[in-house]
Design a protein around this motif. Structure first.
Motif, PDB file in Angstrom:
ATOM      1  N   ARG A 119       0.833  -1.206   0.000  1.00 35.93           N
ATOM      2  CA  ARG A 119       0.000   0.000   0.000  1.00 35.93           C
ATOM      3  C   ARG A 119       0.867   1.256   0.000  1.00 35.93           C
ATOM      4  NH1 ARG A 119      -3.132  -1.413   3.843  1.00 35.93           N
ATOM      5  NH2 ARG A 119      -1.954  -0.482   5.539  1.00 35.93           N
ATOM      6  N   ARG A 177       0.932   4.045  -3.025  1.00 33.17           N
ATOM      7  CA  ARG A 177       0.653   5.464  -2.813  1.00 33.17           C
ATOM      8  C   ARG A 177       1.774   6.332  -3.365  1.00 33.17           C
ATOM      9  NH1 ARG A 177      -1.865   4.808   3.288  1.00 33.17           N
ATOM     10  NH2 ARG A 177      -4.052   4.666   2.649  1.00 33.17           N
ATOM     11  N   PHE A 194      -4.063  -5.433  -5.241  1.00 36.16           N
ATOM     12  CA  PHE A 194      -2.942  -4.520  -5.460  1.00 36.16           C
ATOM     13  C   PHE A 194      -2.103  -4.950  -6.656  1.00 36.16           C
ATOM     14  CE2 PHE A 194      -3.686  -2.931  -1.130  1.00 36.16           C
ATOM     15  CZ  PHE A 194      -3.531  -1.572  -1.347  1.00 36.16           C
ATOM     16  N   LEU A 233      -6.969   3.803  -1.134  1.00 34.65           N
ATOM     17  CA  LEU A 233      -6.175   2.594  -0.898  1.00 34.65           C
ATOM     18  C   LEU A 233      -6.218   2.246   0.581  1.00 34.65           C
ATOM     19  CD1 LEU A 233      -3.055   3.200  -3.181  1.00 34.65           C
ATOM     20  CD2 LEU A 233      -5.185   1.985  -3.697  1.00 34.65           C
ATOM     21  N   GLY A 282      -7.366  -2.477   0.018  1.00 33.70           N
ATOM     22  CA  GLY A 282      -7.214  -2.045  -1.355  1.00 33.70           C
ATOM     23  C   GLY A 282      -8.517  -1.756  -2.071  1.00 33.70           C
TER      24      GLY A 282
END
Length: 356
Positions: free
Chosen positions: A168, A172, A241, A294, A298
């Motif tokens: 994650r 980002r 993801f 997110l 996800g």
């Protein structure tokens, strides 16, 4: 320049925080490997056990199972070749050279992996220089390597990192960079400044390491779920993801094309509609919404509507685009398609919503 340095420093600090648990795993596994080999097995100086545990774990999440297997096999090959040859030809400079060459050649034939080959050569050197020919030290080294590898994997299983958190974080970072490039492209269109357009293109071209880091985090997280049953339920989130990473990669590639065409248009003095710059800025905002979505697992369906708004605004523009603008509009639509697929839509469903 100063802004890029701050971004770079912030990423380094964030990665250090993310490495704290892997570092703890290495420390616990190293201490445990020494205790088992020394106190339970009875090896006097089992230095290879903690070394094996640390090599097996490292501070990265990926390929731990493979590293453990390569470590044990490499040590065993090196010890076997070294012990057999040194007991016959003795020890010396040319014997060491011969033993290392043969051990590494055997490792290449067995697998060819870098760690396996290196460990075979290193173990052959140990046998040729430290261990008495025909003694039990060679077998002890193999046992120590096995103990270290097993304790390393045990530490990874019992002290598992969150397999999704690094993914994650990397996602980002990538999406933030994508939004930043789009904002710079929009600024270049508004201002008609060549240097701004060049900066946007250079920034887009420099984004590949972020994509590679995201894919590496996904591979590492997948391995954590295989090693540790405590986090196996996180596989579904990782699958989401993985799709996001693929689509974000395509989106960044299309953004590079958009930035390159923008530079061409600005350099050639082609007029650009101010409302198109607003559309590109709006697309950057849609990426920001996707980044904000997110969450822990996800989920990102809420980011679809801002992307579709961009498509609607492009369709509603009352203008006659020039050659470069036609290409730029096509790239904006391609990026929008990539982003819709990043939210979990299939290509067909995304195209249908864009036409609707």
């Amino acid at each position: 320049m100063r802004r890029r340095f701050r971004r770079h420093l912030a990423r380094r600090v964030e990665r250090l925080r993310a490495s704290l648990l892997p570092i703890l795993q290495c420390a616990v596994a190293a201490g445990g490997a020494w205790f088992v080999a020394n106190n339970l097995i009875g090896h006097q100086r089992p230095f290879f056990a903690p070394i094996a545990a640390v090599i097996c774990l490292g501070v990265t999440l990926g390929s731990r199972l493979r590293r453990a297997a390569e470590l044990v096999v490499g040590v065993s090959l090196g010890v076997l070749v070294g012990d057999l040859l040194i007991s016959v030809i003795g020890s010396g400079y040319w014997q060491i050279a011969l033993v290392v060459a043969l051990a590494m050649a055997a490792a290449v034939l067995a697998d060819g992996a870098a760690l396996l080959v290196a460990q075979a050569g290193a173990s052959a050197v140990l046998v040729a220089t430290l261990l008495p020919p025909g003694g039990t030290g060679g077998l002890d080294r193999c046992v120590d390597a096995l103990i270290g590898g097993v304790l390393g994997l045990a530490a990874a299983a019992l002290l598992p990192t969150d397999p999704v958190a690094p993914v994650r974080r990397e996602a980002r970072m990538l999406l933030d960079e994508l939004a930043g490039v789009l904002d710079e492209v929009a600024d270049a269109i508004r201002s008609g400044d060549v240097e701004t357009a060049k900066g946007a293109l250079n920034r887009a071209r420099a984004s590949q390491p972020l994509i590679d880091d995201l894919r590496g985090a996904i591979r590492g997280g997948s391995e954590v779920t295989r090693v540790s049953p405590l986090v196996r339920r996180r596989r579904g989130a990782l699958a989401k993801f993985a799709e996001l990473a693929e689509r974000a990669d395509y989106a960044m590639r299309n953004t590079r094309v958009l930035a390159r065409r923008t530079l061409t248009a600005v350099h050639d003095g082609e007029p650009a509609a101010p409302e198109f710059a607003d559309v590109v800025s709006e697309l950057a905002g849609a990426v920001g919404v996707l980044t904000a979505q997110l969450g822990r697992d996800g989920d990102r369906e809420a980011a679809r509507e801002p992307v579709l708004d961009v498509v609607r605004h492009v369709r509603a523009m009352d203008w006659q685009p020039g050659t470069s603008e036609t290409v730029m509009v096509a790239q904006v639509r391609s990026i929008a398609l990539d982003l819709l697929q990043a939210t979990g839509l299939s290509r067909g469903d995304a195209l249908a919503q864009m036409r609707g």
